[in-house]
Design a protein around this motif. Structure first.
Motif, short mmCIF file in Angstrom:
data_model
loop_
_atom_site.label_atom_id
_atom_site.label_comp_id
_atom_site.label_asym_id
_atom_site.label_seq_id
_atom_site.Cartn_x
_atom_site.Cartn_y
_atom_site.Cartn_z
N LEU A 1 18.86 -32.66 -4.08
CA LEU A 1 18.48 -32.02 -2.82
C LEU A 1 18.77 -32.93 -1.63
O LEU A 1 19.17 -32.45 -0.56
N GLY A 2 18.60 -34.21 -1.79
CA GLY A 2 18.91 -35.16 -0.73
C GLY A 2 20.40 -35.18 -0.41
O GLY A 2 20.79 -35.20 0.76
N VAL A 3 21.23 -35.15 -1.43
CA VAL A 3 22.68 -35.14 -1.23
C VAL A 3 23.10 -33.84 -0.54
O VAL A 3 23.90 -33.86 0.40
N ILE A 4 22.55 -32.71 -0.99
CA ILE A 4 22.87 -31.43 -0.37
C ILE A 4 22.42 -31.41 1.09
O ILE A 4 23.15 -30.95 1.97
N GLY A 5 21.24 -31.93 1.36
CA GLY A 5 20.75 -32.00 2.74
C GLY A 5 21.62 -32.89 3.61
O GLY A 5 21.91 -32.56 4.76
N LEU A 6 22.05 -34.02 3.06
CA LEU A 6 22.92 -34.93 3.81
C LEU A 6 24.26 -34.27 4.13
O LEU A 6 24.78 -34.41 5.24
N VAL A 7 24.81 -33.54 3.17
CA VAL A 7 26.06 -32.83 3.41
C VAL A 7 25.89 -31.79 4.51
O VAL A 7 26.74 -31.65 5.39
N CYS A 8 24.76 -31.08 4.50
CA CYS A 8 24.50 -30.08 5.55
C CYS A 8 24.40 -30.73 6.92
O CYS A 8 24.93 -30.21 7.91
N VAL A 9 23.74 -31.87 7.01
CA VAL A 9 23.60 -32.57 8.29
C VAL A 9 24.97 -33.05 8.78
O VAL A 9 25.30 -32.90 9.97
N VAL A 10 25.77 -33.61 7.89
CA VAL A 10 27.10 -34.08 8.28
C VAL A 10 27.96 -32.92 8.75
O VAL A 10 28.67 -33.03 9.76
N LEU A 11 27.90 -31.78 8.06
CA LEU A 11 28.67 -30.61 8.47
C LEU A 11 28.20 -30.08 9.82
O LEU A 11 29.01 -29.65 10.64
N ALA A 12 26.89 -30.11 10.06
CA ALA A 12 26.35 -29.64 11.34
C ALA A 12 26.82 -30.54 12.47
O ALA A 12 27.21 -30.06 13.55
#
Length: 52
Positions: free
Chosen positions: A22-33
């Motif tokens: 979940l942390g990796v998925i959240g980090l990817v979402c933040v980077v994409l945003a």
């Protein structure tokens, strides 16, 4: 224990960590945003009074 009944994970392997995934998925979402914001700001241009 029969060979067919053996555990799928080899011995000594680390267990699956949901929070890490979940942390990796959240980090990817933040980077994409952030990337989306930068591209949007560069293409549309800074809107006076709305962006920094």
């Amino acid at each position: 224990m029969l060979p067919e009944e053996k555990d799928q994970a080899p011995e000594g392997e680390e267990t699956f960590h949901v929070w890490r995934l979940l942390g990796v998925i959240g980090l990817v979402c933040v980077v994409l945003a952030i990337a989306s914001f930068i591209v949007d700001w560069a293409v549309i241009g800074p809107l006076e009074g709305r962006v920094l």
